[in-house]
Design a protein around this motif. Structure first.
Motif, PDB file in Angstrom:
ATOM      1  N   LEU A   1      -6.981   1.458   6.128  1.00  0.00           N
ATOM      2  CA  LEU A   1      -6.731   0.617   4.817  1.00  0.00           C
ATOM      3  C   LEU A   1      -7.835   0.283   3.920  1.00  0.00           C
ATOM      4  O   LEU A   1      -8.849  -0.291   4.856  1.00  0.00           O
ATOM      5  CB  LEU A   1      -5.617  -0.491   5.175  1.00  0.00           C
ATOM      6  CG  LEU A   1      -4.594  -0.283   5.863  1.00  0.00           C
ATOM      7  CD1 LEU A   1      -3.609  -1.401   6.466  1.00  0.00           C
ATOM      8  CD2 LEU A   1      -3.192   0.462   4.880  1.00  0.00           C
TER       9      LEU A   1
ATOM     10  N   ARG B   1       0.787  -1.150   0.009  1.00  0.00           N
ATOM     11  CA  ARG B   1      -0.025   0.015   0.011  1.00  0.00           C
ATOM     12  C   ARG B   1       0.731   1.115  -0.056  1.00  0.00           C
ATOM     13  O   ARG B   1       0.266   2.236   0.095  1.00  0.00           O
ATOM     14  CB  ARG B   1      -0.910  -0.141   1.286  1.00  0.00           C
ATOM     15  CG  ARG B   1      -1.993  -1.192   1.325  1.00  0.00           C
ATOM     16  CD  ARG B   1      -2.774  -1.232   0.100  1.00  0.00           C
ATOM     17  NE  ARG B   1      -3.391   0.142  -0.231  1.00  0.00           N
ATOM     18  CZ  ARG B   1      -4.286   0.389  -1.391  1.00  0.00           C
ATOM     19  NH1 ARG B   1      -4.127  -0.327  -2.329  1.00  0.00           N
ATOM     20  NH2 ARG B   1      -4.745   1.481  -1.589  1.00  0.00           N
TER      21      ARG B   1
ATOM     22  N   ARG C   1      -5.083  -6.840   7.895  1.00  0.00           N
ATOM     23  CA  ARG C   1      -4.492  -6.563   8.826  1.00  0.00           C
ATOM     24  C   ARG C   1      -5.003  -6.880  10.242  1.00  0.00           C
ATOM     25  O   ARG C   1      -4.243  -7.076  10.988  1.00  0.00           O
ATOM     26  CB  ARG C   1      -4.393  -4.877   8.967  1.00  0.00           C
ATOM     27  CG  ARG C   1      -3.575  -3.833   9.765  1.00  0.00           C
ATOM     28  CD  ARG C   1      -4.728  -3.558  11.079  1.00  0.00           C
ATOM     29  NE  ARG C   1      -5.831  -3.038  10.504  1.00  0.00           N
ATOM     30  CZ  ARG C   1      -6.025  -1.625  10.320  1.00  0.00           C
ATOM     31  NH1 ARG C   1      -5.191  -0.997   9.803  1.00  0.00           N
ATOM     32  NH2 ARG C   1      -7.262  -1.509   9.728  1.00  0.00           N
TER      33      ARG C   1
ATOM     34  N   TYR D   1      -7.424  -5.225   2.669  1.00  0.00           N
ATOM     35  CA  TYR D   1      -6.009  -4.956   3.260  1.00  0.00           C
ATOM     36  C   TYR D   1      -6.392  -4.654   4.752  1.00  0.00           C
ATOM     37  O   TYR D   1      -5.843  -4.923   5.649  1.00  0.00           O
ATOM     38  CB  TYR D   1      -5.225  -3.660   2.830  1.00  0.00           C
ATOM     39  CG  TYR D   1      -4.742  -4.158   1.353  1.00  0.00           C
ATOM     40  CD1 TYR D   1      -3.913  -5.191   1.289  1.00  0.00           C
ATOM     41  CD2 TYR D   1      -5.294  -3.662   0.372  1.00  0.00           C
ATOM     42  CE1 TYR D   1      -3.440  -5.283  -0.263  1.00  0.00           C
ATOM     43  CE2 TYR D   1      -4.955  -3.708  -0.987  1.00  0.00           C
ATOM     44  CZ  TYR D   1      -3.892  -4.552  -1.105  1.00  0.00           C
ATOM     45  OH  TYR D   1      -3.489  -4.934  -2.689  1.00  0.00           O
TER      46      TYR D   1
END
Length: 418
Positions: free
Chosen positions: A240, A216, A248, A244
């Motif tokens: 995010l 990213r 995470r 993603y």
């Protein structure tokens, strides 16, 4: 009938009865041979023996017990084992394939009449097979696979050939034995290796988080530890997009779970170290904590199996390789033989000797770094740790740091060095 007594055996001499011509020809064919089952047991049956004109009948007061030693070669696998039973003269009396079933293995060794010695190679599942076989035989030997291959290698390799080779080597007393640690030491090894496995999984998850941020184009802030308190707070609040953001969240949950399991294992390690004198002695060495102390002790086992410190260094794989032929003598890189866990623990401890900067180990590391690279210095300190460990465990004494060695310039003469 003329009875005579020899020890506890009654031998009766009976005149043979009148026989037909067919019976006479059968009698002249020779003595009665023992059956295959009696030969397997290593004992002749209490059968009749035909001599010239007399019939000898041997009747024992109690059944005979086989006293011959059996030599059993066991080639173990994940699903099947191959076993070869051999006598002292090298004759194979039984060979078969056994499933990896505790009841089948137990039933097979219970049927062996007489004492037996078993040999198996130190492969991945040798501990389970060893614990199943040990109660039913006289002795179980563990063979070193690499040295067995050097002694008796075959161009064609099958389970049957491997088991037969092991049995022959056992019968000839040529087995290169590997160390069989006691049950307590085996449990210590499992504990410390389980913690190492959890730490490696934790590291892989952390690397996945770094990869996710790199994809990213996000640069982490200047935290000393991205996965500390402040770093995790930043990771949790970082915006995010999907998927993603969900990845995470899962990675952070895995890290929390791994950290909890590692703490549980460390509590077990702490309790074990507190109850073990040798582990507490190893804690007195700079750079060695409770985890490394138990790991080193578990890999060494009984220190008295090493006659001198050089053997311990060789077991750790910290000695250089040697090639000597005629007038040629060359020393190469480390052999990397022996225990990789012990070698890793000693090098890891050498990386942390700076925690006691005034110790002789830290000063040795500093002097070597001035002349050689850091990697060579760490290996040299790890080798020095081997000799220190051998003296401490042999004498049951804690680590004592002596006065620092005098600093001698590189150009000094040999007399000044002495």
């Amino acid at each position: 009938m003329v009875p005579t007594r020899r020890h506890d055996t009654m031998i009766c001499v009976i005149p043979p009865p009148a026989e037909s011509a067919k019976g006479s020809s059968a009698r002249s064919a020779g003595p009665v041979r023992p059956s295959a089952g009696d030969a397997m047991k290593g004992c002749a049956p209490p059968a009749a023996r035909i001599g010239s004109g007399l019939l000898l009948v041997e009747a024992t007061a109690e059944p005979r017990r086989c006293t011959a030693m059996w030599y059993v070669g066991l080639d173990i696998g994940l699903k099947w084992h191959y076993v070869v039973v051999m006598d002292g003269e090298g004759h194979i009396h039984q060979q078969q394939r056994l499933p990896n079933d505790p009841l089948v293995i137990q039933r097979f060794f219970e049927t062996l009449e007489g004492p037996a010695k078993v040999v198996l190679e130190a492969t991945g599942n040798w501990v389970a097979v060893y614990e199943r076989v040990e109660p039913y035989v006289q002795e179980v030997l563990l063979a070193h696979p690499l040295k067995v291959k050097a002694i008796a290698s075959a161009r064609i390799k099958t389970d049957k050939i491997d088991a037969t080779t092991l049995a022959h080597l056992l019968r000839a007393n040529l087995i290169p034995q590997a160390y069989i640690p006691p049950r307590a030491v085996r449990e210590w090894r499992e504990i410390v290796r389980h913690r190492a496995f959890l730490v490696r999984l934790q590291t892989r998850v952390k690397n996945r988080i770094h990869t996710l941020l790199a994809k990213r184009g996000v640069t982490p802030p200047g935290h000393s530890d991205l996965f500390g308190v402040a770093g995790r707070t930043w990771l949790t609040t970082l915006a995010l997009p999907d998927p993603y953001g969900a990845m995470r969240t899962r990675y952070l949950a895995l890290l929390e779970r791994f950290a909890q399991q590692i703490r549980e294992v460390e509590r077990t390690i702490d309790a074990t170290v507190q109850a073990t004198l040798e582990a507490r002695l190893l804690e007195t060495i700079p750079g060695i904590g409770r985890y490394l102390a138990l790991l080193i002790l578990a890999e060494i086992g009984d220190i008295h199996r090493f006659p001198d410190p050089k053997r311990l260094v060789a077991y750790a794989g910290l000695c250089p390789s040697t090639y000597a032929s005629g007038q040629t003598l060359r020393h190469g890189h480390l052999t990397h033989q022996g225990s990789p866990w012990l070698r890793w623990a000693l090098v890891e401890a050498a990386c942390h000797v700076w925690q006691a900067p005034h110790s002789r180990l830290a000063q040795l590391h500093q002097r070597l770094c001035q002349r050689r690279d850091v990697k060579t210095a760490r290996v040299a300190v790890a080798r020095k740790l081997c000799t220190i460990l051998f003296a401490m465990l042999s004498k049951s004494e804690p680590y004592r740091d002596g006065p620092p060695a005098p600093v001698i310039p590189l150009g000094a003469s040999d007399a000044a060095r002495r």
